[in-house]
Design a protein around this motif. Structure first.
Motif, mmCIF file in Angstrom:
data_model
loop_
_atom_site.group_PDB
_atom_site.id
_atom_site.type_symbol
_atom_site.label_atom_id
_atom_site.label_comp_id
_atom_site.label_asym_id
_atom_site.label_seq_id
_atom_site.Cartn_x
_atom_site.Cartn_y
_atom_site.Cartn_z
ATOM 1 N N PRO A 75 0.806 -1.221 0.000
ATOM 2 C CA PRO A 75 0.000 0.000 0.000
ATOM 3 C C PRO A 75 0.838 1.269 0.000
ATOM 4 N N HIS A 76 0.287 2.289 -0.606
ATOM 5 C CA HIS A 76 1.034 3.546 -0.665
ATOM 6 C C HIS A 76 1.013 4.284 0.667
ATOM 7 N N MET A 77 0.098 3.868 1.597
ATOM 8 C CA MET A 77 0.063 4.481 2.922
ATOM 9 C C MET A 77 -0.239 3.440 3.990
ATOM 10 N N ARG A 78 0.452 3.575 5.118
ATOM 11 C CA ARG A 78 0.052 2.921 6.356
ATOM 12 C C ARG A 78 -0.352 4.035 7.304
ATOM 13 N N TYR A 79 -1.560 3.948 7.832
ATOM 14 C CA TYR A 79 -2.072 5.044 8.649
ATOM 15 C C TYR A 79 -1.383 5.085 10.009
ATOM 16 N N GLY A 80 -1.004 6.282 10.403
ATOM 17 C CA GLY A 80 -0.288 6.459 11.655
ATOM 18 C C GLY A 80 -1.210 6.633 12.839
ATOM 19 N N GLY A 81 -1.928 5.594 13.198
ATOM 20 C CA GLY A 81 -2.795 5.638 14.370
ATOM 21 C C GLY A 81 -4.205 6.089 14.087
ATOM 22 N N ARG A 82 -4.458 6.631 12.906
ATOM 23 C CA ARG A 82 -5.808 7.032 12.518
ATOM 24 C C ARG A 82 -5.913 6.968 11.003
ATOM 25 N N ARG A 83 -7.143 6.881 10.517
ATOM 26 C CA ARG A 83 -7.325 6.833 9.074
ATOM 27 C C ARG A 83 -6.967 8.168 8.446
ATOM 28 N N ALA A 84 -6.656 8.128 7.169
ATOM 29 C CA ALA A 84 -6.381 9.364 6.444
ATOM 30 C C ALA A 84 -7.662 10.180 6.304
ATOM 31 N N ASP A 85 -7.498 11.452 5.991
ATOM 32 C CA ASP A 85 -8.646 12.339 5.923
ATOM 33 C C ASP A 85 -9.572 12.029 4.752
ATOM 34 N N SER A 86 -9.067 11.444 3.694
ATOM 35 C CA SER A 86 -9.903 11.096 2.542
ATOM 36 C C SER A 86 -10.013 9.589 2.416
ATOM 37 N N TRP A 87 -11.044 9.136 1.693
ATOM 38 C CA TRP A 87 -11.279 7.708 1.524
ATOM 39 C C TRP A 87 -10.271 7.144 0.532
ATOM 40 N N LEU A 88 -9.500 6.149 0.969
ATOM 41 C CA LEU A 88 -8.442 5.577 0.141
ATOM 42 C C LEU A 88 -8.658 4.094 -0.103
ATOM 43 N N GLY A 89 -9.936 3.661 0.013
ATOM 44 C CA GLY A 89 -10.256 2.260 -0.193
ATOM 45 C C GLY A 89 -10.890 1.656 1.039
ATOM 46 N N PRO A 90 -11.252 0.385 0.976
ATOM 47 C CA PRO A 90 -12.040 -0.244 2.030
ATOM 48 C C PRO A 90 -11.254 -0.724 3.250
ATOM 49 N N LEU A 91 -9.928 -0.621 3.229
ATOM 50 C CA LEU A 91 -9.118 -1.178 4.313
ATOM 51 C C LEU A 91 -9.021 -0.218 5.494
ATOM 52 N N GLU A 92 -8.866 -0.757 6.685
ATOM 53 C CA GLU A 92 -8.880 0.047 7.897
ATOM 54 C C GLU A 92 -7.522 0.628 8.272
ATOM 55 N N THR A 93 -6.447 -0.079 7.982
ATOM 56 C CA THR A 93 -5.131 0.366 8.460
ATOM 57 C C THR A 93 -4.192 0.834 7.355
ATOM 58 N N THR A 94 -4.539 0.548 6.112
ATOM 59 C CA THR A 94 -3.716 0.981 4.980
ATOM 60 C C THR A 94 -4.616 1.460 3.850
ATOM 61 N N SER A 95 -4.002 2.180 2.915
ATOM 62 C CA SER A 95 -4.702 2.502 1.678
ATOM 63 C C SER A 95 -4.809 1.247 0.813
ATOM 64 N N SER A 96 -5.596 1.348 -0.252
ATOM 65 C CA SER A 96 -5.748 0.243 -1.195
ATOM 66 C C SER A 96 -4.993 0.482 -2.492
ATOM 67 N N LEU A 97 -4.315 1.617 -2.570
ATOM 68 C CA LEU A 97 -3.522 1.974 -3.743
ATOM 69 C C LEU A 97 -2.056 1.641 -3.484
ATOM 70 N N THR A 98 -1.247 1.723 -4.519
ATOM 71 C CA THR A 98 0.189 1.533 -4.347
ATOM 72 C C THR A 98 0.914 2.798 -4.748
ATOM 73 N N GLN A 99 2.218 2.746 -4.879
ATOM 74 C CA GLN A 99 3.056 3.893 -5.199
ATOM 75 C C GLN A 99 4.349 3.353 -5.813
ATOM 76 N N PRO A 100 5.197 4.214 -6.395
ATOM 77 C CA PRO A 100 6.446 3.701 -6.968
ATOM 78 C C PRO A 100 7.192 2.779 -5.998
ATOM 79 N N PRO A 101 7.531 1.567 -6.460
ATOM 80 C CA PRO A 101 8.082 0.526 -5.570
ATOM 81 C C PRO A 101 9.591 0.657 -5.404
ATOM 82 N N MET A 102 10.017 1.644 -4.654
ATOM 83 C CA MET A 102 11.444 1.912 -4.541
ATOM 84 C C MET A 102 12.148 0.983 -3.557
ATOM 85 N N PHE A 103 11.435 -0.053 -3.091
ATOM 86 C CA PHE A 103 12.007 -0.926 -2.069
ATOM 87 C C PHE A 103 13.079 -1.864 -2.613
ATOM 88 N N GLY A 104 13.069 -2.174 -3.902
ATOM 89 C CA GLY A 104 14.142 -3.000 -4.468
ATOM 90 C C GLY A 104 15.466 -2.257 -4.446
#
Length: 408
Positions: A75-104
């Motif tokens: 996910p492009h976001m993990r919520y820091g103790g509370r949900r984000a201000d806008s709806w980012l999908g049906p999940l409670e603790t993370t967004s449902s979108l992704t972002q550039p995968p710079m982890f490799g």
């Protein structure tokens, strides 16, 4: 280490220390504006920690991948103790979108600096890239995104013809575009794990996002000696060159799938990013040289994000022209890859000047260095990597002798 380097090291360490959340194991980009974990921000944080010689590099990368969904989406976001201000999908603790995968790339940088990611973290990184490969490829072999937030550059003029406010340069409104972006989440369909699948209004294969995926496939492949990942990186790089090269602009452009139009060819510095992965030297050099061309992206405080001669260029406005630290870092890697030592030095010098002049801002005006967005912002500490002799000596990302052959 020179006195200047020591001072920069101290300032960057202070920046990250002040944003570090010990309980959660990651830096918040800015406590007020960005109080959550963002995918590519935290990958860059891990890289900065590694350059500082701090084991928190490992903790930051672990935290970045800890929110991975069962299907592999990071996910492009993990919520820091509370949900984000806008709806980012049906999940409670993370967004449902992704972002550039710079982890490799982050994993490889950490390893180069003596911080070996765990097998669990490396497995998560591979599954994250595998998810993109399995679920987000077109018949042309390109990777697509289903929301501007996934691409990272969510207010880019390249999205203007998707029906977004700003179809003409004088009609752009940041509040209107933000509202439009929020509404587009409701056009997205989600899989059983809650991950974003498709959109009825916005599906596009961005040149930069495809370059990021290919680059991270290659970086993780080299770290793990994984021939499957290496083959995928090469295959994706060839698809980028085949389908996205714009001969007129001498850049790579975006390819709309659902929605979009001519704005996908607006000359932005995103069109330089495939220089990270192409094997066509002539194209790489043609694009990279524009970063210092004052008639294109060249500016006193680093490359403008939109060509300075284009009607959409606004050096003060979010993703409409300012210079961005993470882009500068990636351009620097691309310049090093093609042995453009002078260009790399100029990028490094202007990026350091911009970071200091702007007060470590999220982004800045490339004409005068005035800070914009959130300040201070943690990813701006990436400038320490541009001054780190270890990165230079090891040639991270450099073209191998077998690369650099023009393929047309």
């Amino acid at each position: 280490m020179t006195d200047t380097d020591a001072t920069l090291d101290h300032q960057v360490r202070q920046l990250l220390e002040s944003h570090w959340d010990e309980a959660r194991g990651y830096c918040v980009p800015n406590p007020t504006t960005y109080p959550h974990l963002w995918l590519w921000d935290s990958c860059f944080h891990a890289i900065i920690w590694a350059h500082l010689g701090d084991e928190r590099a490992l903790r930051e990368l672990d935290a970045t991948l800890a929110g991975q969904l069962p299907n592999g989406l990071v996910p492009h976001m993990r919520y820091g103790g509370r949900r984000a201000d806008s709806w980012l999908g049906p999940l409670e603790t993370t967004s449902s979108l992704t972002q550039p995968p710079m982890f490799g790339h982050a994993a490889r940088v950490l390893s180069r600096h003596g911080f070996e990611p765990s097998e669990q973290t490396l497995d998560r990184a591979k599954r994250g890239l595998d998810w993109l490969w399995r679920t987000r490829r077109t018949d042309d072999g390109l990777i697509y995104v289903v929301h501007p937030w996934e691409a990272g550059n969510d207010h880019s003029p390249r999205w203007d013809d998707f029906g977004a406010p700003g179809r003409t340069p004088d009609s752009y409104s940041r509040p209107a575009r933000t509202a439009w972006n929020k509404a587009r989440v409701h056009d997205v369909t989600f899989d059983d794990d809650g991950g974003a699948q498709w959109s009825s209004t916005f599906v596009v294969c961005p040149a930069a996002f495809n370059a990021y995926v290919a680059f991270n496939l290659k970086e993780l492949a080299e770290l793990q000696d994984d021939q499957e990942l290496a083959a995928r990186a090469e295959q994706l790089s060839e698809a980028i060159d085949t389908h996205l090269w714009d001969e007129d602009e001498q850049l790579w452009s975006d390819l709309p799938v659902v929605g979009g139009g001519a704005s996908a060819r607006v000359p932005t510095s995103d069109g330089v990013m495939p220089a990270l992965v192409t094997q066509d030297r002539s194209r790489a050099l043609a694009s990279l040289r524009q970063l210092d061309d004052p008639h294109r992206f060249g500016a006193p405080y680093g490359p403008a994000n939109v060509a300075r001669s284009h009607p959409s260029y606004d050096p003060q406005t979010y993703w409409r022209g300012p210079a961005w630290p993470p882009l500068n870092y990636l351009f620097w890697l691309a310049a090093r890859r093609w042995d453009l030592a002078g260009a790399a030095h100029t990028l490094a010098s202007r990026s350091v000047d911009g970071s200091l002049h702007s007060g470590w801002a999220e982004y800045w005006n490339p004409e005068n260095g005035a800070g914009l967005g959130a300040a201070p912002q943690t990813w701006t500490g990436l400038v320490i990597a541009l001054r780190d002799p270890m990165t230079i000596a090891q040639g991270i990302g450099r073209v191998s002798p077998s690369e650099g052959v023009s393929k047309k």
